[in-house]
Design a protein around this motif. Structure first.
Motif, PDB file in Angstrom:
ATOM      1  N   ARG A   5      51.562  68.005  -3.140  1.00  0.00           N
ATOM      2  CA  ARG A   5      50.302  67.893  -3.909  1.00  0.00           C
ATOM      3  C   ARG A   5      50.352  68.730  -5.191  1.00  0.00           C
ATOM      4  O   ARG A   5      49.935  68.276  -6.253  1.00  0.00           O
ATOM      5  CB  ARG A   5      49.129  68.322  -3.039  1.00  0.00           C
ATOM      6  CG  ARG A   5      48.769  67.319  -1.996  1.00  0.00           C
ATOM      7  CD  ARG A   5      47.468  67.693  -1.277  1.00  0.00           C
ATOM      8  NE  ARG A   5      47.180  66.756  -0.227  1.00  0.00           N
ATOM      9  CZ  ARG A   5      47.424  66.969   1.059  1.00  0.00           C
ATOM     10  NH1 ARG A   5      47.954  68.116   1.444  1.00  0.00           N
ATOM     11  NH2 ARG A   5      47.137  66.062   1.958  1.00  0.00           N
ATOM     12  N   THR A   6      50.851  69.939  -5.068  1.00  0.00           N
ATOM     13  CA  THR A   6      50.945  70.821  -6.236  1.00  0.00           C
ATOM     14  C   THR A   6      51.890  70.246  -7.279  1.00  0.00           C
ATOM     15  O   THR A   6      51.596  70.262  -8.476  1.00  0.00           O
ATOM     16  CB  THR A   6      51.448  72.213  -5.803  1.00  0.00           C
ATOM     17  OG1 THR A   6      50.586  72.717  -4.799  1.00  0.00           O
ATOM     18  CG2 THR A   6      51.484  73.173  -6.962  1.00  0.00           C
ATOM     19  N   VAL A   7      53.019  69.733  -6.819  1.00  0.00           N
ATOM     20  CA  VAL A   7      54.015  69.170  -7.736  1.00  0.00           C
ATOM     21  C   VAL A   7      53.458  67.920  -8.410  1.00  0.00           C
ATOM     22  O   VAL A   7      53.606  67.737  -9.620  1.00  0.00           O
ATOM     23  CB  VAL A   7      55.337  68.866  -6.988  1.00  0.00           C
ATOM     24  CG1 VAL A   7      56.326  68.163  -7.889  1.00  0.00           C
ATOM     25  CG2 VAL A   7      55.940  70.149  -6.434  1.00  0.00           C
ATOM     26  N   LEU A   8      52.783  67.073  -7.648  1.00  0.00           N
ATOM     27  CA  LEU A   8      52.187  65.866  -8.226  1.00  0.00           C
ATOM     28  C   LEU A   8      51.130  66.224  -9.261  1.00  0.00           C
ATOM     29  O   LEU A   8      51.080  65.622 -10.338  1.00  0.00           O
ATOM     30  CB  LEU A   8      51.585  64.979  -7.132  1.00  0.00           C
ATOM     31  CG  LEU A   8      50.869  63.720  -7.619  1.00  0.00           C
ATOM     32  CD1 LEU A   8      51.816  62.815  -8.396  1.00  0.00           C
ATOM     33  CD2 LEU A   8      50.269  62.973  -6.433  1.00  0.00           C
ATOM     34  N   ALA A   9      50.302  67.215  -8.964  1.00  0.00           N
ATOM     35  CA  ALA A   9      49.262  67.631  -9.917  1.00  0.00           C
ATOM     36  C   ALA A   9      49.879  68.139 -11.218  1.00  0.00           C
ATOM     37  O   ALA A   9      49.434  67.768 -12.311  1.00  0.00           O
ATOM     38  CB  ALA A   9      48.380  68.706  -9.291  1.00  0.00           C
ATOM     39  N   ALA A  10      50.916  68.962 -11.110  1.00  0.00           N
ATOM     40  CA  ALA A  10      51.565  69.504 -12.311  1.00  0.00           C
ATOM     41  C   ALA A  10      52.231  68.398 -13.122  1.00  0.00           C
ATOM     42  O   ALA A  10      52.124  68.360 -14.354  1.00  0.00           O
ATOM     43  CB  ALA A  10      52.591  70.567 -11.920  1.00  0.00           C
TER      44      ALA A  10
ATOM     45  N   GLY B 166      53.464  60.860 -13.139  1.00  0.00           N
ATOM     46  CA  GLY B 166      53.437  62.013 -12.246  1.00  0.00           C
ATOM     47  C   GLY B 166      54.171  61.747 -10.945  1.00  0.00           C
ATOM     48  O   GLY B 166      54.922  62.587 -10.447  1.00  0.00           O
ATOM     49  N   LEU B 167      53.975  60.550 -10.390  1.00  0.00           N
ATOM     50  CA  LEU B 167      54.678  60.172  -9.159  1.00  0.00           C
ATOM     51  C   LEU B 167      56.182  60.086  -9.395  1.00  0.00           C
ATOM     52  O   LEU B 167      56.974  60.449  -8.526  1.00  0.00           O
ATOM     53  CB  LEU B 167      54.152  58.841  -8.628  1.00  0.00           C
ATOM     54  CG  LEU B 167      52.772  58.899  -7.968  1.00  0.00           C
ATOM     55  CD1 LEU B 167      52.230  57.491  -7.755  1.00  0.00           C
ATOM     56  CD2 LEU B 167      52.832  59.656  -6.653  1.00  0.00           C
ATOM     57  N   ASP B 168      56.566  59.619 -10.567  1.00  0.00           N
ATOM     58  CA  ASP B 168      57.986  59.559 -10.911  1.00  0.00           C
ATOM     59  C   ASP B 168      58.577  60.974 -10.961  1.00  0.00           C
ATOM     60  O   ASP B 168      59.674  61.218 -10.465  1.00  0.00           O
ATOM     61  CB  ASP B 168      58.158  58.848 -12.252  1.00  0.00           C
ATOM     62  CG  ASP B 168      59.606  58.522 -12.554  1.00  0.00           C
ATOM     63  OD1 ASP B 168      60.344  58.154 -11.617  1.00  0.00           O
ATOM     64  OD2 ASP B 168      59.988  58.623 -13.734  1.00  0.00           O
ATOM     65  N   GLY B 169      57.840  61.904 -11.552  1.00  0.00           N
ATOM     66  CA  GLY B 169      58.291  63.296 -11.601  1.00  0.00           C
ATOM     67  C   GLY B 169      58.377  63.909 -10.208  1.00  0.00           C
ATOM     68  O   GLY B 169      59.321  64.634  -9.894  1.00  0.00           O
ATOM     69  N   LEU B 170      57.387  63.602  -9.363  1.00  0.00           N
ATOM     70  CA  LEU B 170      57.389  64.075  -7.981  1.00  0.00           C
ATOM     71  C   LEU B 170      58.630  63.570  -7.248  1.00  0.00           C
ATOM     72  O   LEU B 170      59.331  64.333  -6.580  1.00  0.00           O
ATOM     73  CB  LEU B 170      56.126  63.585  -7.265  1.00  0.00           C
ATOM     74  CG  LEU B 170      56.048  63.844  -5.764  1.00  0.00           C
ATOM     75  CD1 LEU B 170      55.702  65.294  -5.494  1.00  0.00           C
ATOM     76  CD2 LEU B 170      55.021  62.929  -5.119  1.00  0.00           C
ATOM     77  N   GLN B 171      58.896  62.294  -7.398  1.00  0.00           N
ATOM     78  CA  GLN B 171      60.051  61.695  -6.735  1.00  0.00           C
ATOM     79  C   GLN B 171      61.346  62.349  -7.210  1.00  0.00           C
ATOM     80  O   GLN B 171      62.211  62.696  -6.402  1.00  0.00           O
ATOM     81  CB  GLN B 171      60.078  60.199  -7.027  1.00  0.00           C
ATOM     82  CG  GLN B 171      61.226  59.459  -6.368  1.00  0.00           C
ATOM     83  CD  GLN B 171      61.087  57.955  -6.548  1.00  0.00           C
ATOM     84  OE1 GLN B 171      60.028  57.403  -6.353  1.00  0.00           O
ATOM     85  NE2 GLN B 171      62.171  57.318  -6.925  1.00  0.00           N
TER      86      GLN B 171
END
Length: 182
Positions: free
Chosen positions: A26-31, A43-48
Motif C-alpha cells: 500500500r505504501t509503495v503504491l501510494a508513493a 503507480g501499479l506499474d511502479g509497484l510491480q
C-alpha cells in the motif's frame, strides 16, 4: 501483482517476499501513484517493478542486505515511474494535439519548485531533533512508533516534534494530521 509478472522472477519466490508485499504494497503504491501525478495505472506499474526487483534481490546471495525494505521499495517504484514518464514524454509527439491533462502545466512545476525550496529553507532553520522526526516520518515513511524507536524517544514526543515542524512550515501551517490527533 499479476501471475505473469510474478513468473518473470525465475524460480520460487522466497517466503520473505510475500511478507514484504503484505507489509509494504500500500505504501509503495501510494508513493508511486503520487510520483505519477495520480495516475493509478502508472503507480501499479511502479509497484510491480519494485516487487519484481525485490524478488530478484532476495534470491541473489551476493546482494548487499537492504536496511529498510520500505524505503528501498518506494525508491525503486518512484524511480521506475519517473523514468517511464520521461521515456514516454520523449516518444510521444504532441505536435497538432492538445497536451494531455495528466502532464502538469509549467506554472504548476514552477510553483511546486518554489514551494519545495521554501520548505527546505524552513526545515534548515529548525532544530535537529525536529528535522529528524519530520524526515523519518514524512520522507522515509516510518510510522510514529518506528520513528520513536529510531530516535530513542516516546511516541508523544515524536508527535509533538512533528506538530511543531508542521506549525512552522509555510506549506502545512494550519493542517492537522492523524498523527497529531492520535
Amino acid at each position: 501483482m499479476t501471475q505473469q509478472a510474478v513468473s518473470r522472477v525465475e524460480g520460487e519466490l522466497p517466503p520473505k517476499w510475500e511478507e514484504l508485499y503484505r507489509s509494504h504494497h500500500r505504501t509503495v503504491l501510494a508513493a508511486a501513484t503520487f510520483a505519477a501525478g495520480g495516475d493509478v495505472h502508472a503507480g501499479l506499474d511502479g509497484l510491480q517493478q519494485a516487487f519484481l526487483r525485490a524478488g530478484e534481490r532476495l534470491k541473489d546471495p551476493l546482494a548487499v542486505p537492504v536496511r529498510s525494505w520500505r524505503a528501498w521499495l518506494r525508491k525503486v517504484a518512484v524511480r521506475h515511474v519517473i523514468q517511464a514518464r520521461a521515456d514516454g514524454a520523449r516518444l510521444l509527439s504532441l505536435e497538432g494535439h492538445d497536451q494531455p491533462d495528466t502532464i502538469p502545466a509549467l506554472d504548476s512545476w514552477v510553483f511546486s519548485r518554489e514551494e519545495y525550496r521554501t520548505l527546505l529553507k524552513a526545515l534548515r532553520a529548525m532544530p535537529e531533533r525536529r528535522r529528524q522526526a519530520f524526515a523519518l516520518r514524512y520522507i522515509a515513511g516510518y510510522t510514529v512508533g518506528e520513528t520513536a524507536v529510531i530516535m530513542d524517544s516516546t511516541e508523544a514526543n515524536v508527535r509533538n516534534l512533528i506538530h511543531l515542524v508542521r506549525k512552522e512550515l509555510p506549506v502545512w501551517s494550519g493542517r492537522e494530521t492523524a498523527d497529531e490527533r492520535a
